[in-house]
Scaffold this motif. Structure first.
Motif, PDB file in Angstrom:
ATOM      1  N   PRO A 128       0.801  -1.229   0.000  1.00  0.00           N
ATOM      2  CA  PRO A 128       0.000   0.000   0.000  1.00  0.00           C
ATOM      3  C   PRO A 128       0.832   1.276   0.000  1.00  0.00           C
ATOM      4  N   THR A 129       2.163   1.149   0.154  1.00  0.00           N
ATOM      5  CA  THR A 129       3.007   2.339   0.065  1.00  0.00           C
ATOM      6  C   THR A 129       3.348   2.665  -1.386  1.00  0.00           C
ATOM      7  N   PRO A 153       3.434  -5.023  11.626  1.00  0.00           N
ATOM      8  CA  PRO A 153       4.060  -4.254  12.705  1.00  0.00           C
ATOM      9  C   PRO A 153       5.185  -3.328  12.246  1.00  0.00           C
ATOM     10  N   THR A 154       5.388  -3.178  10.922  1.00  0.00           N
ATOM     11  CA  THR A 154       6.576  -2.444  10.463  1.00  0.00           C
ATOM     12  C   THR A 154       6.336  -0.949  10.302  1.00  0.00           C
ATOM     13  N   LEU A 155       5.124  -0.483  10.612  1.00  0.00           N
ATOM     14  CA  LEU A 155       4.822   0.952  10.679  1.00  0.00           C
ATOM     15  C   LEU A 155       5.094   1.694   9.374  1.00  0.00           C
ATOM     16  N   ARG A 156       4.859   1.038   8.249  1.00  0.00           N
ATOM     17  CA  ARG A 156       4.918   1.714   6.955  1.00  0.00           C
ATOM     18  C   ARG A 156       3.638   2.520   6.750  1.00  0.00           C
ATOM     19  N   ILE A 157       3.724   3.622   6.016  1.00  0.00           N
ATOM     20  CA  ILE A 157       2.602   4.544   5.845  1.00  0.00           C
ATOM     21  C   ILE A 157       2.000   4.343   4.459  1.00  0.00           C
ATOM     22  N   ALA A 158       0.725   3.998   4.424  1.00  0.00           N
ATOM     23  CA  ALA A 158       0.039   3.768   3.146  1.00  0.00           C
ATOM     24  C   ALA A 158      -0.085   5.077   2.368  1.00  0.00           C
ATOM     25  N   ASP A 159      -0.054   4.958   1.031  1.00  0.00           N
ATOM     26  CA  ASP A 159      -0.322   6.107   0.160  1.00  0.00           C
ATOM     27  C   ASP A 159      -1.834   6.286   0.099  1.00  0.00           C
TER      28      ASP A 159
END
Length: 392
Positions: A128-129, A153-159
């Protein structure tokens, strides 16, 4: 002596009102006549019939969460996964296709990989990034997309902006799980989401003593589909849990602010410690999606962080055992800090290869920061790091 009928007589009259919402555990509600019951079911008057179809404590809680998310018509469910299930199964049918983020909550991933295909609903997982990768996963029969704003749990931010625009162009329903971020950081309806989900169990209730979910849609038609599925499948929330969650929400803003402040300091502290390979926190300069965190989360980092130890399972065992007072438990949002090890809990079903693709190693931990004093919390993590570093 005239027999007494066992029928409720109603609340005693009072010129004053209760400060706290009364707990109302009644399973059934009496109507005066069949015509009166018809009026309720036809929506001409508001009333309760059977608790599976709704009850006062659930409605009070739903309205409080609605106010935070800037919507109306939210529905409380018996758990966060019940809310996810309501969105996926209540809005999709056999022959449809669903695209999901590739770093969803573990049970959401299991539903995507195992349960939906078993029921004739095809699924694809995508990053989703990367909106281009997400778009490539769409098919003509794609009905719905499910994403988390911040991945677990990797705290990536979706676009979020790109995915919302894509879904609108393709006529695909966008469902956003806002559990990690909460409405303090982002209100997904403002970004174009069609459905928003919360595990109320986590930060909103905040005390690890209730199990609840919440789901809301942006149109009456979708709301009715969700409600009918929830009622039919018995995803009924407990009045007592709703009552406890409402109490917890009274302190939500204060809890979030304190935990976020501590999380930021703890992330910076861990990043400078020997034996820590990397730290993930959305507002840190070294976060891979920091620019997007600024725009989507408006600089809100939240109470969640993740870090990776140098080493593997032995070092992880040593760290968890030595970090006394930190609950080693696969949950988040409690008043106390909790430590989660995705490889042995939420993401164990992915297998070592699947976890490796997401960057989840045996030394990877997720932390839900609570309300402890910052210095004391840092000292406890230092104890864990010393123990992990002593393992040969």
């Amino acid at each position: 002596m005239k027999p007494t009928l066992m029928r409720p007589v109603g609340l005693p009259l009072s010129a004053s009102t209760p400060v706290v919402t009364p707990l109302m555990p009644s399973v059934v509600y009496a109507s005066e006549t069949p015509d009166a019951l018809d009026a309720q079911y036809e929506g001409r008057v508001k009333g309760y019939t059977y608790a599976r179809e709704g009850h006062p404590n659930a409605d009070v809680l739903a309205q409080r969460i609605d106010a935070l998310e800037g919507c109306t018509g939210g529905i409380v469910t018996g758990s966060g996964m019940a809310a996810v299930t309501a969105a996926l199964l209540g809005l999709c049918k056999s022959g449809d296709h669903v695209v999901g983020g590739d770093q969803l909550y573990g049970r959401s991933l299991r539903m995507m990989k195992d349960d939906l295909p078993r029921l004739g609903i095809a699924t694809t997982l995508a990053d989703p990034t990367d909106v281009a990768a997400f778009a490539a996963a769409f098919r003509p029969e794609t009905k719905l997309a499910l994403v988390e704003v911040v991945s677990n749990p990797t705290l990536r931010i979706a676009d979020l902006a790109g995915i919302a625009e894509l879904c609108k162009a393709k006529g695909v329903l966008l469902v956003v799980d806002n559990t990690f971020t909460t409405p303090v950081a982002v209100k997904p309806f403002e970004w174009g989401a069609d459905v928003v989900i919360h595990s109320v169990t986590k930060l909103l209730a905040g005390h690890s003593d209730v199990t609840l979910g919440w789901v809301a849609a942006n149109t009456p038609e979708l709301t009715k589909q969700l409600y009918d599925f929830i009622v039919t499948t018995g995803m009924t929330p407990s009045p007592f849990d709703c009552w406890l969650a409402e109490r917890g929400m009274m302190s939500f803003g204060l809890r979030f602010a304190h935990a976020q402040q501590t999380a930021r300091k703890l992330a910076d502290h861990l990043a400078g410690q020997k034996g820590v390979k990397r730290v993930l926190y959305p507002t840190r300069d070294d976060h891979p999606d920091r620019a997007r965190a600024q725009s989507v989360l408006r600089g809100v980092g939240g109470n969640m962080l993740s870090f990776e130890l140098d080493g593997g399972r032995e070092q992880a065992n040593a760290f968890a055992a030595a970090a006394k007072g930190i609950a080693f438990a696969p949950t988040l949002g409690d008043v106390g800090t909790t430590l989660s090890h995705p490889a042995s809990s939420s993401h164990r079903a992915l297998g070592a290869e699947g976890r490796a693709k997401l960057g989840i190693t045996e030394g990877f931990f997720r932390v839900s920061v609570g309300l402890e004093e910052t210095e004391a919390l840092m000292a406890t993590f230092d104890d864990g790091l010393r123990a992990a570093g002593a393992v040969k």
